[in-house]
Scaffold this active site. Sequence first.
Site, PDB file in Angstrom:
ATOM      1  N   CYS A 116       0.821  -1.222   0.000  1.00  0.00           N
ATOM      2  CA  CYS A 116       0.000   0.000   0.000  1.00  0.00           C
ATOM      3  C   CYS A 116       0.853   1.270   0.000  1.00  0.00           C
ATOM      4  O   CYS A 116       0.323   2.371  -0.143  1.00  0.00           O
ATOM      5  CB  CYS A 116      -0.953  -0.010   1.184  1.00  0.00           C
ATOM      6  SG  CYS A 116      -2.047  -1.430   1.173  1.00  0.00           S
ATOM      7  N   HIS A 257      -3.226   7.131   2.180  1.00  0.00           N
ATOM      8  CA  HIS A 257      -3.674   5.825   1.703  1.00  0.00           C
ATOM      9  C   HIS A 257      -5.025   5.539   2.364  1.00  0.00           C
ATOM     10  O   HIS A 257      -5.178   5.679   3.584  1.00  0.00           O
ATOM     11  CB  HIS A 257      -2.634   4.769   2.086  1.00  0.00           C
ATOM     12  CG  HIS A 257      -3.141   3.375   1.963  1.00  0.00           C
ATOM     13  ND1 HIS A 257      -3.794   2.922   0.842  1.00  0.00           N
ATOM     14  CD2 HIS A 257      -3.122   2.333   2.833  1.00  0.00           C
ATOM     15  CE1 HIS A 257      -4.139   1.666   1.031  1.00  0.00           C
ATOM     16  NE2 HIS A 257      -3.752   1.283   2.223  1.00  0.00           N
ATOM     17  N   ASN A 287     -10.140  -0.339   0.743  1.00  0.00           N
ATOM     18  CA  ASN A 287      -8.689  -0.181   0.632  1.00  0.00           C
ATOM     19  C   ASN A 287      -8.234  -0.798  -0.699  1.00  0.00           C
ATOM     20  O   ASN A 287      -8.244  -2.015  -0.848  1.00  0.00           O
ATOM     21  CB  ASN A 287      -8.033  -0.883   1.825  1.00  0.00           C
ATOM     22  CG  ASN A 287      -6.522  -0.864   1.783  1.00  0.00           C
ATOM     23  OD1 ASN A 287      -5.912  -0.584   0.762  1.00  0.00           O
ATOM     24  ND2 ASN A 287      -5.903  -1.192   2.907  1.00  0.00           N
TER      25      ASN A 287
HETATM   26  N1  COA Z   1     -17.824  -7.921  11.385  1.00  0.00           N
HETATM   27  C1  COA Z   1     -18.249  -8.078  12.640  1.00  0.00           C
HETATM   28  N2  COA Z   1     -17.436  -8.317  13.660  1.00  0.00           N
HETATM   29  C2  COA Z   1     -16.121  -8.392  13.395  1.00  0.00           C
HETATM   30  C3  COA Z   1     -15.603  -8.236  12.099  1.00  0.00           C
HETATM   31  C4  COA Z   1     -16.506  -7.987  11.065  1.00  0.00           C
HETATM   32  N3  COA Z   1     -16.134  -7.823   9.793  1.00  0.00           N
HETATM   33  N4  COA Z   1     -14.258  -8.349  12.136  1.00  0.00           N
HETATM   34  C5  COA Z   1     -13.916  -8.577  13.414  1.00  0.00           C
HETATM   35  N5  COA Z   1     -15.071  -8.611  14.186  1.00  0.00           N
HETATM   36  C6  COA Z   1     -15.174  -8.819  15.626  1.00  0.00           C
HETATM   37  C7  COA Z   1     -13.984  -9.516  16.211  1.00  0.00           C
HETATM   38  O1  COA Z   1     -14.119 -10.915  16.077  1.00  0.00           O
HETATM   39  C8  COA Z   1     -14.054  -9.058  17.632  1.00  0.00           C
HETATM   40  O2  COA Z   1     -15.015  -9.815  18.312  1.00  0.00           O
HETATM   41  P1  COA Z   1     -14.760 -10.296  19.824  1.00  0.00           P
HETATM   42  O3  COA Z   1     -14.634  -9.013  20.605  1.00  0.00           O
HETATM   43  O4  COA Z   1     -15.979 -11.102  20.122  1.00  0.00           O
HETATM   44  O5  COA Z   1     -13.496 -11.076  19.779  1.00  0.00           O
HETATM   45  C9  COA Z   1     -14.573  -7.644  17.532  1.00  0.00           C
HETATM   46  O6  COA Z   1     -15.220  -7.563  16.252  1.00  0.00           O
HETATM   47  C10 COA Z   1     -13.496  -6.599  17.626  1.00  0.00           C
HETATM   48  O7  COA Z   1     -12.478  -6.959  16.738  1.00  0.00           O
HETATM   49  P2  COA Z   1     -11.162  -6.171  16.622  1.00  0.00           P
HETATM   50  O8  COA Z   1     -10.233  -6.859  15.680  1.00  0.00           O
HETATM   51  O9  COA Z   1     -10.686  -5.832  18.003  1.00  0.00           O
HETATM   52  O10 COA Z   1     -11.709  -4.822  15.947  1.00  0.00           O
HETATM   53  P3  COA Z   1     -10.956  -3.502  15.695  1.00  0.00           P
HETATM   54  O11 COA Z   1     -11.673  -2.394  16.364  1.00  0.00           O
HETATM   55  O12 COA Z   1      -9.479  -3.622  15.914  1.00  0.00           O
HETATM   56  O13 COA Z   1     -11.188  -3.324  14.131  1.00  0.00           O
HETATM   57  C11 COA Z   1     -10.051  -3.534  12.055  1.00  0.00           C
HETATM   58  C12 COA Z   1     -10.667  -4.269  13.233  1.00  0.00           C
HETATM   59  C13 COA Z   1      -9.490  -4.557  11.097  1.00  0.00           C
HETATM   60  C14 COA Z   1     -11.156  -2.735  11.363  1.00  0.00           C
HETATM   61  C15 COA Z   1      -8.944  -2.567  12.579  1.00  0.00           C
HETATM   62  O14 COA Z   1      -8.080  -3.260  13.416  1.00  0.00           O
HETATM   63  C16 COA Z   1      -8.171  -1.937  11.466  1.00  0.00           C
HETATM   64  O15 COA Z   1      -8.705  -1.199  10.657  1.00  0.00           O
HETATM   65  N6  COA Z   1      -6.839  -2.188  11.415  1.00  0.00           N
HETATM   66  C17 COA Z   1      -6.010  -1.673  10.349  1.00  0.00           C
HETATM   67  C18 COA Z   1      -6.175  -2.549   9.151  1.00  0.00           C
HETATM   68  C19 COA Z   1      -5.643  -1.938   7.904  1.00  0.00           C
HETATM   69  O16 COA Z   1      -5.891  -0.805   7.601  1.00  0.00           O
HETATM   70  N7  COA Z   1      -4.927  -2.749   7.127  1.00  0.00           N
HETATM   71  C20 COA Z   1      -4.409  -2.376   5.871  1.00  0.00           C
HETATM   72  C21 COA Z   1      -3.277  -1.430   6.031  1.00  0.00           C
HETATM   73  S1  COA Z   1      -2.595  -1.076   4.495  1.00  0.00           S
END
Ligand code: COA
Length: 332
Positions: A116, A257, A287
């Site tokens: 990215c 990004h 993304n």
């Molecule tokens: N729908 C519903 N629930 C979901 C889910 C989805 N698509 N994905 C994860 N969950 C759940 C998890 O299982 C977790 O449940 P639990 O509490 O029962 O275990 C809960 O939601 C929280 O998950 P978590 O991973 O802590 O969420 P978060 O607030 O960290 O958000 C992302 C997850 C991926 C959105 C976030 O971490 C993020 O954006 N990270 C950066 C990713 C990124 O940009 N990557 C590319 C970079 S180039």
Amino acid sequence: MLQQTGVGVAITGSGSAIPSVSLDNQGLTQLVETSDDWIATRTGIRQRRLAGEESLSAIATLAAQRAIAMAGIAPEDLDLIILATSTADDLFGSASSIQFQLGASRAVAFDLTAACSGFVFGLVTASQFIRTGVYQNVLLIGADILSRWVDWSDRGTCVLFGDGAGAIVMQASERDRLLGFELRSDGTQHQSLSLAYTAQPKELVPGINVQAGTYHPITMNGKEVYRFAVQKVPEVLEKAMFRASISIEQIDWLLLHQANQRILDAVAQRLKIPTEKVISNLANYGNTSAASIPLALDEAVREGKIKPGDIIASSGFGAGLTWGAAIFQWGR
Ligand code: COA
């Protein structure tokens, strides 16, 4: 042989192209346990485009043609084509196929992989060729079809990504419009986000193995990547602004990004850049990896938001881990 030195870089055209098929958050609920509300609240994404029919080189070529038309040059004028991608149609590279499809017969073409961060890394790479006087007209494309490599049963990643392409034309110019940059890599965090090859040994002849493996879908530690982005992106932008001798107040647009709206908001807040200066189109595309910055740039230019002379602070970040920032002025 160097033709001249001390040349500046101008960004004179932009273009983009997206696949025709779109999948909204509601559609994803047929695949994984999720909801429009969860995805929209945690990421800002509402829908994404998916390349069911289109090849990477097809959308990249279309974006490139639009950028070349805006710059007012002919494909034959191009000296260099850089394709920033992690999802080439051919692992040997897709830039040459785009060169052929464009009819850019004079241009040398190669792929550049930095996930990215690919577009920002490509922008800086291209500018080196221009500044040394070697090349005058460079086409930089950021294009990715990550839907090929997403694990569609993993709700932690599949809701995030989409497909698309964006391109810019960079030209030698008396006034240097690339004001400052900074690029970084940290391989210690390589495992946080990867699309890795897994080897499967195959015995060719007794005692001699080759690896007849395959690439595996994207794996990601979402929390780690989030933490990395909100910490490192403001730092690298500040460094690039320092190199450019530009203050926060002089920035017209923050163009990050397009990974997650929460990341965009957190970076803007840390840098004290007001929301109305933050460019965001991730609600429509998710993304799109190396495509996200030129896609958002092109939309903002064509909407008349970004005007000639505007100062843009851009930053790419992602797998590697890699991250970087470039401060540039739009236009000749
Ligand atoms: N729908 C519903 N629930 C979901 C889910 C989805 N698509 N994905 C994860 N969950 C759940 C998890 O299982 C977790 O449940 P639990 O509490 O029962 O275990 C809960 O939601 C929280 O998950 P978590 O991973 O802590 O969420 P978060 O607030 O960290 O958000 C992302 C997850 C991926 C959105 C976030 O971490 C993020 O954006 N990270 C950066 C990713 C990124 O940009 N990557 C590319 C970079 S180039």
